[in-house]
Design an enzyme around this catalytic site. Sequence first.
Site, mmCIF file in Angstrom:
data_model
loop_
_atom_site.group_PDB
_atom_site.id
_atom_site.type_symbol
_atom_site.label_atom_id
_atom_site.label_comp_id
_atom_site.label_asym_id
_atom_site.label_seq_id
_atom_site.Cartn_x
_atom_site.Cartn_y
_atom_site.Cartn_z
ATOM 1 N N ASP A 150 4.271 -3.163 -1.776
ATOM 2 C CA ASP A 150 3.959 -2.185 -1.891
ATOM 3 C C ASP A 150 3.901 -1.142 -3.297
ATOM 4 O O ASP A 150 3.638 -1.207 -4.844
ATOM 5 C CB ASP A 150 5.715 -1.419 -2.262
ATOM 6 C CG ASP A 150 5.844 -0.242 -1.469
ATOM 7 O OD1 ASP A 150 4.589 1.041 -1.486
ATOM 8 O OD2 ASP A 150 6.619 0.311 -0.587
HETATM 9 C C1 BGC Z 1 5.661 3.283 0.213
HETATM 10 C C2 BGC Z 1 4.929 2.896 1.385
HETATM 11 C C3 BGC Z 1 3.115 3.711 1.499
HETATM 12 C C4 BGC Z 1 2.793 3.658 0.003
HETATM 13 C C5 BGC Z 1 1.634 4.373 -0.266
HETATM 14 C C6 BGC Z 1 5.250 3.515 -0.758
HETATM 15 O O1 BGC Z 1 5.850 4.922 -2.058
HETATM 16 O O2 BGC Z 1 6.635 2.943 0.016
HETATM 17 O O3 BGC Z 1 5.452 3.051 2.759
HETATM 18 O O4 BGC Z 1 2.750 2.700 1.935
HETATM 19 O O5 BGC Z 1 3.705 4.112 -0.770
HETATM 20 O O6 BGC Z 1 1.185 5.601 -0.589
#
Ligand code: BGC
Length: 760
Positions: A285
Amino acid sequence: MLRLYLVLLLTLIGFTTARAQSLEKAREDSLIEALLARMTLEEKLGQLTLYNGGLAQTGPVVMTADPDAVRRGRVGAVMNLFGAEATCALQRQAVEESRLGIPLLFALDVIHGFRTIFPVPLAEAATFDPQLAEQTARVAALEASAAGLHWTFAPMVDIARDARWGRIVEGSGEDPYLGSLMAAARVRGFQGKDLREPSTIMACAKHFVAYGGAEGGRDYNTVDLSERTLREVYLPPFEAAVRAGALSVMSAFNEIGGIPASADRRLLTDVLRGEWGFEGLVVSDYTAIWELLFHGIAADSAEAGRKALVAGVDMDMVSGIYVHKLAEEVRSGRLPEAVVDEAVRRVLRVKYRLGLFEDPYRYCRDPERERRLLLAAEHRRLAREVATKAIVLLKNEGNLLPLADTLRTLAVIGALATDSASVLGPWAATGRPGEAVTILEGLRAALPQTRVLYAPGYPEAPPGGFQEIVATALSPDTSRFAEAVAVAAQADVVLLVLGEHRELSGEAASRASVALPGAQEALARRILATGKPVVVVLMNGRPLAIPYLAEAAPAILETWFLGSEMGNAVADVLLGRASPGGRLPVSFPRATGQEPLYYNHKPTGRPPRAEEKYTSKYLDVHWSPLYPFGYGLTYTTFAYRNLRLSSSRLGLQDTLRLTVEVTNTGTRAGEEVVQLYVRDEAASVTRPVRELKGFQRVALAPGETKTVTFELPVEALRFWGLENRWVVEPGWFTLQVGPSSAEGLEARFEVLAQSTIRSR
Ligand code: BGC
């Protein structure tokens, strides 16, 4: 003879397919190995790096933009950059100007639509219709791929049992069975039958794992849970996504019992790859690898990178640690290059399976397709259909709904009724508020003969950023109450639109209270005091604690955030042009203090009894939910009769077949979600009071009866046993078939003889 011929033919087809598959695999492997042999260590680490193309960000930007990074082979994938022309231009740099010409992957969070926005995933789960979820994911993939994207960070398959957690909106709610069916459906929708087909995109099951178990419902917070709960509740939707072919998985931010998920080798490698045979890539993530420092399991970023890679995180989302720190780790001998190679193979493999080595421009070469597909009329039609099916009728005293379209004056009260951004919900990709239909607009269009009045009642969201919007949404401002009451007083019926601005929902949007925000309840009291018939329309991304409304308002409709066609869908249901048939995929509490609240809880040694002091309950609030999981009314009524079991004694390999007759006993057509729950009465470990094992959404005309059939394999009764493996134990089970988790017809059956079931 004919039979023999058929058998031979099928064998031949099977043989030819298997041979074609193994040839294809050999081609894939040889391309990957040939490339790998030519790559420098820096180029390898580049492939493991996901770079932010510069738009929306959900965390700190750690990796600074190096304008030459793509040409130098230091980037494997780019997120938040889209559009056929923009992606083609950058792809050209990678393919034509970098030494090895390895194509980039382009990614975006396409969570519930790309430009046509569908209901938020929680609302879509309320349809109890996985086929619809598959269709909306398909359309999202059509649009996103036309804009040059190869990869979506969806589906989000986290089970969420705590309404305080803002991200409950992004998943399918509290139940692992429903969550698993929705997860698999969305993967099929995004990926289609063949990922090389340029209208499909790679899915990413996230956030692996148990991110929804955050203590106190506070986003990014600690998770601590048993292996049994992990296996039975949080892992199943991931397994379902992987078995449906999901080719990527995202490692989560949270720790579980001392091990951050993005450094957990047991889960990322032993379970995901070892037990489930996952062949795709794991991406971290956003800055999750860097965050291992803050978790306190790495002394510096090099150690954080090493731990994540060794655990099985193949690609680093934006923290830049792999590309900047790991070469030195390899050279110093602290990290075997073989570990890097294995991750690179996985990245190259998904690129191969997306067909990018054959044609790196296949997704972006047709800007005309992009113009034609985005927000196409048939996509909007699907958005409207799904939105009507996601609406849940919570209360309808005296059949106040549906409203007659001959109404003379209708008052719409509540600023959310005109909030076109909230209609789209969080994570609305490239959806535009200007292209969404608000509730007020939908009603005005549907009721051309009616005077539709409007007053905001509570403050409208200011333009400004996140903080201003949240402060306004939570503000106790009552300055517009008098105007709202005056408008309500002029109407035959009042529609009171309450709930959450979309900024109160989603990532980093946890709430310590899940009551109506700001002064909304006070407004409701004033409007209800006018004595007018009031229909409450709720717009929100989480269960809300609304005991006052449940008591005092005659009608309540839960409409979530329904996307581009929200206003039209709400009007369709309010006016009876479509019937509400959605069911709650989450339990609604009476008070925030009941959270985490979920229907499939354990029994406790002292189950609650009102008359008995020393039982498990609260002094100030009833222990039960305000509205249980699976609950939802319709404009008609249904009766259940004649629950029949194929047998009441079953062996471990058997499948129980059960039938029940469901009759529409009212005067309108309607859709009933028939639900099957099971309870294991006594086992070697405690079992939930009930677990969903099947459901069917059936349409019934007035007076019509249908026989609904469920097949329940005994294997579906398995649980994570005392010896840390799946077992079905013999003994008695109770099943319940009915309209929600809280009611239904019951029957019992017995499973004979014990054995351990393989994990499939
Ligand atoms: C979120 C994810 C997301 C990623 C990219 C993160 O902060 O937890 O769900 O895919 O950002 O935008």
